[in-house]
Design a protein around this motif. Structure first.
Motif, PDB file in Angstrom:
ATOM      1  N   TRP A   1      -3.787  25.691   7.048  1.00 31.27           N
ATOM      2  CA  TRP A   1      -3.508  24.868   7.726  1.00 31.27           C
ATOM      3  C   TRP A   1      -4.720  23.662   7.966  1.00 31.27           C
ATOM      4  O   TRP A   1      -4.295  22.623   8.335  1.00 31.27           O
ATOM      5  N   LEU A   2      -5.988  24.285   8.185  1.00 30.85           N
ATOM      6  CA  LEU A   2      -6.905  23.368   8.260  1.00 30.85           C
ATOM      7  C   LEU A   2      -7.093  22.408   7.176  1.00 30.85           C
ATOM      8  O   LEU A   2      -7.307  21.158   7.393  1.00 30.85           O
ATOM      9  N   GLY A   3      -6.889  22.833   6.105  1.00 31.40           N
ATOM     10  CA  GLY A   3      -6.848  21.898   4.797  1.00 31.40           C
ATOM     11  C   GLY A   3      -5.554  21.077   4.961  1.00 31.40           C
ATOM     12  O   GLY A   3      -5.758  19.440   4.735  1.00 31.40           O
ATOM     13  N   LEU A   4      -4.497  21.269   5.447  1.00 30.26           N
ATOM     14  CA  LEU A   4      -3.027  20.579   5.655  1.00 30.26           C
ATOM     15  C   LEU A   4      -3.517  19.525   6.697  1.00 30.26           C
ATOM     16  O   LEU A   4      -3.277  18.032   6.631  1.00 30.26           O
ATOM     17  N   PHE A   5      -3.999  19.797   7.856  1.00 30.31           N
ATOM     18  CA  PHE A   5      -4.409  18.820   8.978  1.00 30.31           C
ATOM     19  C   PHE A   5      -5.364  17.799   8.505  1.00 30.31           C
ATOM     20  O   PHE A   5      -5.193  16.712   8.695  1.00 30.31           O
ATOM     21  N   MET A   6      -6.365  17.982   7.662  1.00 27.96           N
ATOM     22  CA  MET A   6      -7.435  16.981   7.189  1.00 27.96           C
ATOM     23  C   MET A   6      -6.894  16.258   6.180  1.00 27.96           C
ATOM     24  O   MET A   6      -6.733  14.925   6.126  1.00 27.96           O
TER      25      MET A   6
ATOM     26  N   SER B   1      11.688  10.591   1.269  1.00 30.06           N
ATOM     27  CA  SER B   1      10.795   9.510   1.473  1.00 30.06           C
ATOM     28  C   SER B   1       9.793   9.209   0.149  1.00 30.06           C
ATOM     29  O   SER B   1       8.589   9.268   0.777  1.00 30.06           O
ATOM     30  N   GLY B   2      10.082   9.468  -0.858  1.00 26.97           N
ATOM     31  CA  GLY B   2       9.295   9.219  -2.029  1.00 26.97           C
ATOM     32  C   GLY B   2       8.349  10.304  -2.200  1.00 26.97           C
ATOM     33  O   GLY B   2       8.503  11.498  -1.714  1.00 26.97           O
ATOM     34  N   ILE B   3       7.034  10.047  -2.838  1.00 27.50           N
ATOM     35  CA  ILE B   3       5.836  10.892  -2.946  1.00 27.50           C
ATOM     36  C   ILE B   3       5.524  11.451  -1.763  1.00 27.50           C
ATOM     37  O   ILE B   3       5.123  12.540  -1.789  1.00 27.50           O
ATOM     38  N   TYR B   4       5.309  10.545  -0.774  1.00 28.13           N
ATOM     39  CA  TYR B   4       4.997  11.033   0.613  1.00 28.13           C
ATOM     40  C   TYR B   4       5.712  12.178   1.180  1.00 28.13           C
ATOM     41  O   TYR B   4       5.306  13.020   1.872  1.00 28.13           O
ATOM     42  N   GLY B   5       6.878  11.677   1.385  1.00 25.69           N
ATOM     43  CA  GLY B   5       7.807  12.561   1.969  1.00 25.69           C
ATOM     44  C   GLY B   5       7.864  13.824   1.362  1.00 25.69           C
ATOM     45  O   GLY B   5       8.069  15.000   2.049  1.00 25.69           O
ATOM     46  N   SER B   6       7.983  13.793  -0.023  1.00 26.87           N
ATOM     47  CA  SER B   6       8.165  15.334  -0.654  1.00 26.87           C
ATOM     48  C   SER B   6       6.876  15.958  -0.644  1.00 26.87           C
ATOM     49  O   SER B   6       6.952  17.222  -0.402  1.00 26.87           O
ATOM     50  N   THR B   7       5.652  15.327  -0.620  1.00 27.49           N
ATOM     51  CA  THR B   7       4.476  16.329  -0.588  1.00 27.49           C
ATOM     52  C   THR B   7       4.330  16.827   0.922  1.00 27.49           C
ATOM     53  O   THR B   7       3.791  17.873   0.879  1.00 27.49           O
ATOM     54  N   PHE B   8       4.443  15.823   1.805  1.00 31.41           N
ATOM     55  CA  PHE B   8       4.422  16.300   3.318  1.00 31.41           C
ATOM     56  C   PHE B   8       5.431  17.459   3.587  1.00 31.41           C
ATOM     57  O   PHE B   8       4.756  18.436   4.000  1.00 31.41           O
ATOM     58  N   PHE B   9       6.479  17.278   3.249  1.00 31.86           N
ATOM     59  CA  PHE B   9       7.424  18.434   3.632  1.00 31.86           C
ATOM     60  C   PHE B   9       7.254  19.675   2.833  1.00 31.86           C
ATOM     61  O   PHE B   9       7.692  20.820   3.290  1.00 31.86           O
ATOM     62  N   MET B  10       6.865  19.598   1.605  1.00 32.95           N
ATOM     63  CA  MET B  10       6.567  20.537   0.792  1.00 32.95           C
ATOM     64  C   MET B  10       5.566  21.435   1.468  1.00 32.95           C
ATOM     65  O   MET B  10       5.366  22.742   1.463  1.00 32.95           O
ATOM     66  N   LEU B  11       4.502  20.700   1.650  1.00 36.70           N
ATOM     67  CA  LEU B  11       3.203  21.242   2.111  1.00 36.70           C
ATOM     68  C   LEU B  11       3.295  22.065   3.610  1.00 36.70           C
ATOM     69  O   LEU B  11       3.189  23.408   3.773  1.00 36.70           O
ATOM     70  N   THR B  12       3.652  21.169   4.359  1.00 38.14           N
ATOM     71  CA  THR B  12       4.129  21.626   5.818  1.00 38.14           C
ATOM     72  C   THR B  12       5.121  22.646   5.934  1.00 38.14           C
ATOM     73  O   THR B  12       5.002  23.661   6.591  1.00 38.14           O
ATOM     74  N   GLY B  13       6.327  22.516   5.154  1.00 36.83           N
ATOM     75  CA  GLY B  13       7.294  23.206   5.252  1.00 36.83           C
ATOM     76  C   GLY B  13       6.978  24.792   4.680  1.00 36.83           C
ATOM     77  O   GLY B  13       7.277  25.840   5.205  1.00 36.83           O
ATOM     78  N   PHE B  14       6.365  24.721   3.588  1.00 33.44           N
ATOM     79  CA  PHE B  14       5.926  26.250   3.020  1.00 33.44           C
ATOM     80  C   PHE B  14       5.080  26.843   3.693  1.00 33.44           C
ATOM     81  O   PHE B  14       5.117  27.969   4.103  1.00 33.44           O
ATOM     82  N   HIS B  15       4.020  25.903   4.493  1.00 33.04           N
ATOM     83  CA  HIS B  15       3.132  26.589   5.398  1.00 33.04           C
ATOM     84  C   HIS B  15       3.897  27.323   6.473  1.00 33.04           C
ATOM     85  O   HIS B  15       3.524  28.273   6.950  1.00 33.04           O
ATOM     86  N   GLY B  16       4.888  26.378   7.057  1.00 35.03           N
ATOM     87  CA  GLY B  16       5.781  26.760   8.174  1.00 35.03           C
ATOM     88  C   GLY B  16       6.636  28.051   7.905  1.00 35.03           C
ATOM     89  O   GLY B  16       6.542  28.910   8.381  1.00 35.03           O
ATOM     90  N   ALA B  17       6.887  28.188   6.513  1.00 41.74           N
ATOM     91  CA  ALA B  17       7.374  29.506   6.094  1.00 41.74           C
ATOM     92  C   ALA B  17       6.416  30.753   6.221  1.00 41.74           C
ATOM     93  O   ALA B  17       6.913  31.866   6.522  1.00 41.74           O
ATOM     94  N   HIS B  18       5.227  30.278   5.890  1.00 38.18           N
ATOM     95  CA  HIS B  18       4.495  31.412   5.905  1.00 38.18           C
ATOM     96  C   HIS B  18       3.913  31.824   7.086  1.00 38.18           C
ATOM     97  O   HIS B  18       3.800  32.904   7.636  1.00 38.18           O
ATOM     98  N   VAL B  19       3.940  30.874   8.203  1.00 36.83           N
ATOM     99  CA  VAL B  19       3.739  31.096   9.653  1.00 36.83           C
ATOM    100  C   VAL B  19       4.881  32.115  10.031  1.00 36.83           C
ATOM    101  O   VAL B  19       4.680  33.059  10.930  1.00 36.83           O
ATOM    102  N   THR B  20       6.116  31.488   9.790  1.00 33.64           N
ATOM    103  CA  THR B  20       7.251  32.539  10.193  1.00 33.64           C
ATOM    104  C   THR B  20       7.006  33.968   9.694  1.00 33.64           C
ATOM    105  O   THR B  20       7.128  35.004  10.688  1.00 33.64           O
ATOM    106  N   LEU B  21       6.708  34.056   8.436  1.00 33.14           N
ATOM    107  CA  LEU B  21       6.499  35.334   8.179  1.00 33.14           C
ATOM    108  C   LEU B  21       5.346  36.154   8.665  1.00 33.14           C
ATOM    109  O   LEU B  21       5.720  37.472   8.977  1.00 33.14           O
ATOM    110  N   GLY B  22       4.488  35.433   8.807  1.00 39.98           N
ATOM    111  CA  GLY B  22       3.008  35.946   9.564  1.00 39.98           C
ATOM    112  C   GLY B  22       3.350  36.558  10.923  1.00 39.98           C
ATOM    113  O   GLY B  22       3.112  37.594  11.536  1.00 39.98           O
TER     114      GLY B  22
END
Length: 291
Positions: free
Chosen positions: A281-286, A222-243
């Motif tokens: 995550w706080l940065g992502l949420f804001m 979904s363009g620039i919004y979709g790519s940045t949204f899923f890159m940021l939240t997806g990589f964060h989710g990967a870090h939460v999984t690892l953690g």
């Protein structure tokens, strides 16, 4: 090759190990497989999971060696300092990793989008490339890549996940204090709660992604919004999984009595990492959900 010893004045160097080479090979196969999978080449999906399984197996054996060396008393204060410095540099590299994606989000919103809309120095870009385009955030760009979409409200699952992660930061801190106080039962209870909260966060994020794809047409394409949204939240989710996995392993080690009040850096390292995940995550949420 260095020999194992307990001399407090000598830095312990392990025997020659095959794990770094095997880890590099597994990581290479994983990344090639992922690139091939995303590019539509045959066998990419299989290669990705084979490489991932190989990497997990290598890390399991490698960290097992480190744990056995630690329990055998091979590590002294010098080694402890090097571990702490290594973990700090690792977290710093993770900060830079996410800073790059936050920077891309900032650039797209504050510079690229206004220029494409004809503001400031972007008048030529607006006239020559996308005449008549006027975009506000969120957007999928002048070409409307991926079609129309809806965003995920900040005050639903994202807010709930924020409360979950903040709570997990509290529980892991309580567990740390319990470890230093020698309170074994309290340590296991609150560390177990931290693992459960991490798993709960991932469950709700999966629910969020399913809703985004099935009902909101919000995808990675979904363009620039979709790519940045899923890159940021997806990589964060990967870090939460690892953690979460690391916290579960630390829970098992605590149950086996591997740590003492004064010697528990592995616990501290995972706690540092978990607090880093909370802050990101706080940065992502804001900046992704609210603003």
């Amino acid at each position: 090759m260095a020999q194992a010893h307990h001399d407090a004045n000598v830095y312990y160097v392990p025997h020659g190990s095959k794990w770094p080479v095997l880890a590099s090979i597994a990581l290479f196969v994983t990344m090639v497989g992922l690139a091939s999978w995303l590019s539509g080449f045959g066998g990419g999906k299989v290669a990705f999971f084979v490489g991932l399984a190989g990497l997990a197996a290598v890390l399991f054996r490698w960290f097992g060696d480190v744990i056995r060396e630690s329990l055998a008393g091979f590590y002294n204060r010098q080694v402890d300092i090097s571990f702490r410095m290594g973990m700090m540099w690792f977290i710093f590299s993770e900060v830079m990793f996410f800073a790059a994606f936050f920077g891309a989000l900032f650039y797209a919103r504050q510079f690229a989008l206004p220029w494409l809309s004809g503001e400031g120095d972007g008048m030529a870009t607006h006239t020559l490339l996308w005449q008549g385009f006027s975009g506000g955030w969120p957007t999928n760009g002048p070409a409307e890549i991926g079609g129309s979409f809806q965003t995920i409200p900040a005050w639903g699952i994202p807010l709930l996940n924020t409360l979950i992660l903040l709570s997990s930061g509290v529980t892991v801190t309580i567990a740390h204090h319990a470890l230093k106080a020698g309170q074994r039962t309290r340590l296991l209870v609150f560390l177990g709660l931290t693992v459960a909260l991490g798993a709960l966060f991932l469950f709700f994020q999966a629910e969020e992604y399913i809703e985004a794809y099935r009902e909101l047409n919000l995808t990675l394409g979904s363009g620039i919004y979709g790519s940045t949204f899923f890159m940021l939240t997806g990589f964060h989710g990967a870090h939460v999984t690892l953690g979460t996995i690391m916290l579960a392993i630390i829970w098992l080690r605590c149950a086996k009595g591997h740590f003492s009040r004064n010697d528990h850096f592995a616990f501290e390292a995972v706690a540092w990492y978990w607090h880093f995940v909370d802050v990101v995550w706080l940065g992502l949420f804001m900046f992704v959900y609210v603003l």
